[in-house]
Design a protein around this motif. Structure first.
Motif, short mmCIF file in Angstrom:
data_model
loop_
_atom_site.label_atom_id
_atom_site.label_comp_id
_atom_site.label_asym_id
_atom_site.label_seq_id
_atom_site.Cartn_x
_atom_site.Cartn_y
_atom_site.Cartn_z
N PHE A 259 49.80 -46.91 22.82
CA PHE A 259 49.53 -47.86 21.75
C PHE A 259 50.60 -47.77 20.66
CE2 PHE A 259 47.38 -49.01 17.72
CZ PHE A 259 47.05 -50.33 18.03
N GLY A 260 51.04 -46.55 20.35
CA GLY A 260 52.14 -46.37 19.38
C GLY A 260 53.41 -47.05 19.85
N LEU A 261 53.69 -46.96 21.15
CA LEU A 261 54.86 -47.63 21.73
C LEU A 261 54.75 -49.14 21.56
CD1 LEU A 261 57.44 -47.28 23.60
CD2 LEU A 261 55.88 -47.63 25.51
N ILE A 262 53.55 -49.67 21.80
CA ILE A 262 53.33 -51.12 21.68
C ILE A 262 53.53 -51.58 20.24
CG2 ILE A 262 51.59 -52.94 21.81
CD1 ILE A 262 50.36 -51.43 24.17
N ALA A 264 55.19 -50.19 17.81
CA ALA A 264 56.59 -50.08 17.40
C ALA A 264 57.41 -51.23 17.96
CB ALA A 264 57.16 -48.75 17.88
N SER A 265 57.16 -51.62 19.21
CA SER A 265 57.92 -52.72 19.80
C SER A 265 57.68 -54.03 19.06
CB SER A 265 57.56 -52.88 21.28
OG SER A 265 56.25 -53.39 21.45
N GLN A 266 56.46 -54.22 18.55
CA GLN A 266 56.18 -55.46 17.83
C GLN A 266 56.74 -55.42 16.40
OE1 GLN A 266 55.19 -57.90 19.92
NE2 GLN A 266 55.57 -56.06 21.15
N ILE A 267 56.78 -54.23 15.81
CA ILE A 267 57.47 -54.10 14.52
C ILE A 267 58.96 -54.37 14.72
CG2 ILE A 267 58.10 -52.50 12.68
CD1 ILE A 267 55.40 -51.10 13.12
N ASN A 268 59.49 -53.86 15.83
CA ASN A 268 60.90 -54.11 16.15
C ASN A 268 61.17 -55.60 16.27
OD1 ASN A 268 63.60 -53.03 17.19
ND2 ASN A 268 62.97 -54.33 18.90
N HIS A 269 60.26 -56.32 16.89
CA HIS A 269 60.41 -57.77 17.02
C HIS A 269 60.50 -58.44 15.65
CE1 HIS A 269 58.87 -61.93 17.58
NE2 HIS A 269 59.59 -61.88 18.68
N ARG A 270 59.68 -57.97 14.72
CA ARG A 270 59.72 -58.52 13.35
C ARG A 270 61.01 -58.15 12.63
NH1 ARG A 270 55.61 -62.30 12.56
NH2 ARG A 270 53.72 -61.57 13.60
N PRO A 311 51.35 -34.53 17.47
CA PRO A 311 51.95 -35.49 16.52
C PRO A 311 53.42 -35.78 16.76
CG PRO A 311 50.45 -34.04 15.37
CD PRO A 311 50.59 -33.48 16.75
N PRO A 312 54.30 -34.76 16.95
CA PRO A 312 55.70 -35.10 17.22
C PRO A 312 55.89 -35.79 18.58
CG PRO A 312 55.38 -32.72 17.38
CD PRO A 312 54.14 -33.29 16.77
N LEU A 313 55.01 -35.48 19.54
CA LEU A 313 55.07 -36.16 20.82
C LEU A 313 54.70 -37.63 20.66
CD1 LEU A 313 55.49 -35.96 23.88
CD2 LEU A 313 53.06 -35.34 24.09
N PHE A 314 53.66 -37.90 19.88
CA PHE A 314 53.26 -39.27 19.59
C PHE A 314 54.40 -40.01 18.87
CE2 PHE A 314 51.66 -42.26 16.39
CZ PHE A 314 50.95 -43.16 17.18
N ALA A 315 55.03 -39.35 17.90
CA ALA A 315 56.12 -39.98 17.15
C ALA A 315 57.32 -40.27 18.06
CB ALA A 315 56.54 -39.08 15.99
N VAL A 317 57.28 -40.86 21.39
CA VAL A 317 56.95 -42.00 22.26
C VAL A 317 56.95 -43.30 21.46
CG1 VAL A 317 55.18 -43.01 23.75
CG2 VAL A 317 55.65 -40.55 23.87
N THR A 318 56.44 -43.26 20.24
CA THR A 318 56.41 -44.45 19.39
C THR A 318 57.82 -44.95 19.10
OG1 THR A 318 54.32 -43.82 18.36
CG2 THR A 318 55.71 -45.35 17.14
N CYS A 319 58.74 -44.05 18.81
CA CYS A 319 60.12 -44.44 18.51
C CYS A 319 60.79 -45.16 19.68
CB CYS A 319 60.95 -43.22 18.11
SG CYS A 319 60.63 -42.63 16.44
N LEU A 320 60.34 -44.85 20.90
CA LEU A 320 60.90 -45.52 22.06
C LEU A 320 60.63 -47.02 22.03
CD1 LEU A 320 60.06 -42.94 24.86
CD2 LEU A 320 62.23 -43.27 23.69
N GLY A 321 59.58 -47.43 21.31
CA GLY A 321 59.30 -48.85 21.15
C GLY A 321 60.37 -49.57 20.36
N PHE A 322 61.12 -48.84 19.55
CA PHE A 322 62.26 -49.41 18.83
C PHE A 322 63.54 -49.31 19.66
CE2 PHE A 322 59.44 -48.02 15.38
CZ PHE A 322 59.35 -49.17 14.63
N SER A 323 63.70 -48.22 20.41
CA SER A 323 64.96 -48.00 21.11
C SER A 323 65.07 -48.78 22.42
CB SER A 323 65.18 -46.50 21.37
OG SER A 323 64.21 -46.00 22.27
N PHE A 324 64.00 -48.83 23.21
CA PHE A 324 64.09 -49.46 24.52
C PHE A 324 64.56 -50.91 24.47
CE2 PHE A 324 61.03 -46.61 27.17
CZ PHE A 324 62.00 -45.62 27.18
#
Length: 412
Positions: A259-262, A264-270, A311-315, A317-324
């Motif tokens: 969900f964090g990945l998702i 982040a990807s939508q924030i990236n879109h914005r 928490p750092p694992l969640f962070a 994975v979430t950052c990958l939503g911006f990088s991928f």
């Protein structure tokens, strides 16, 4: 203004979801497979490794075909192969047969991954394609949330074979949607149908391997994705066996990370409405490496136990939503005449790195979270180094293209 239909996003998203669905749905069935097929734990684990190998090798096969014959015909062939292999998995009576069909299943399914990226590049420029890939991550990210839960319930009520029956039906559904819902995006005039297939493929791949900018994006994205696959392959051991988390609670934690990945990807879109993809990437790779190193520190020291680790694992994975999305868009941006081959080589490099990551975690397994955390941290730091050394110096050169940015709007 370039419009993207919801139908296009859903179909391309489904095509890129073959890997997470085929991986995550059957993970809960590993203990059952050991018993039912009278196989060792290592043999069952190898059925996953065989799938990764198939993904890495198969993509190199589809790229030249997609550039030579168009996008849709190789896609159809791959989907038919995936459906046939999924039926074979469902009917397997021993682990050797299952491993063989899992490899073939991956070779078929990776056609969707290659073709989807190539179609996006055919239709959109650098800035716009980053937005589209962010939308695809939204569709793609649902799979890791739903797949383990759905696979667990199928296993409980119907048995592990029904998981592969579902994957068969999914493949058939994607084939039907592709036939009736997708248009060919590579015109006849752009295809080199008279060149020697093998010689031309080797020539194009040689050109891509000599392209510093392409390799910078592809390798940086690949080592970051390697960290993700180290997490996917080893997190059941870390959370369930090491920290005693129940299967249900693990599914929840896994879903929260997805969900964090998702999100982040939508924030990236914005953000892409105001920022260029590389302006976002230059910051994200720093943050990504920081969380990777924090994760390793927590694993080495044991501070906080599971709640120090998650928490750092969640962070991460979430950052990958911006990088991928931005890594993929950057790698594909300058490959208009060889988009299929570029998509294939990028996938081969990335899933090859993922396979290596899983092997390293297994090789250094020491009944702790350190091997998983170390591979993730290495991938994150390597992504930063590769981006800074190979991509950043190129950003100010005339290699920068796509002068006119497209305003992408999702429409019904």
């Amino acid at each position: 203004m370039k419009n993207i239909s919801v139908r296009l996003v859903l179909i391309l998203g489904a095509l890129t979801a073959f890997a997470p669905l085929s991986i995550d749905m059957y993970l809960p069935s590993f203990p059952t497979l050991e018993t039912d097929l009278r196989a060792s734990s290592a043999a069952v684990q190898f059925s996953l490794a065989a799938f990764f190998i198939g993904l890495a090798l198969g993509q190199a096969f589809y790229g030249p075909l997609a550039d030579r014959f168009g996008r849709k015909r190789p896609l159809y062939a791959g989907l038919v192969l995936y459906v046939a292999a999924s039926i074979g998995c469902a009917l397997a009576t021993n682990i050797e047969t299952l491993i063989a069909f899992r490899f073939v299943q991956a070779v078929g399914g990776c056609a969707g991954i290659v073709i989807a990226r190539a179609m996006v590049r055919d239709l959109f420029d650098h800035q716009a394609s980053a937005k589209v890939f962010s939308l695809l991550v939204l569709v793609l990210g649902v799979a890791p949330i739903l797949a383990p839960v759905a696979g667990g319930y199928m296993l409980k009520f119907f048995g592990w074979r029904v998981i592969f029956v579902f994957l068969t039906l999914f493949g058939i559904g994607c084939l039907i949607a592709s036939v009736f819902g997708l248009q060919e995006t590579l015109p006849e005039s752009a295809r080199n149908i008279h060149a020697s297939p093998i010689r031309n493929a080797l020539h194009v791949y040689g050109q891509l391997l000599a392209d510093r900018r392409f390799n910078g994006y592809a390798l940086a994205g690949g080592v970051a994705q390697a960290g993700l696959f180290a997490y996917i392959s080893n997190s059941p051991f870390v959370f369930i066996k090491l920290y005693g988390v129940s299967e249900q609670a693990y599914s929840l934690l896994f879903g929260l990370n997805a969900f964090g990945l998702i999100v982040a990807s939508q924030i990236n879109h914005r953000l892409l409405a105001r920022w260029k993809p590389d302006e976002i990437l230059s910051r994200v790779v720093v943050v990504l490496s920081g969380f990777g190193l924090i994760l390793l520190l927590m694993a080495l020291t044991g501070w906080g136990g599971m709640w120090g680790l998650w928490p750092p694992l969640f962070a991460f994975v979430t950052c990958l939503g911006f990088s991928f999305p931005n890594m993929i868009a950057g790698a594909m941006a300058h490959q208009a005449d060889r988009a299929g081959s570029a998509s294939a080589l990028m996938g081969t490099l990335q899933f090859g790195a993922a396979t290596l990551a899983g092997s390293l975690v297994g090789a250094f397994h020491n009944h702790s979270a350190v091997p998983m955390a170390a591979v993730i941290a290495f991938g994150a730091v390597a992504a930063l180094a590769l981006y800074r050394l190979m991509v950043t110096p190129m950003l100010g050169t005339n290699a920068q293209v796509d002068g006119n940015e497209l305003d992408v709007q999702v429409v019904e």
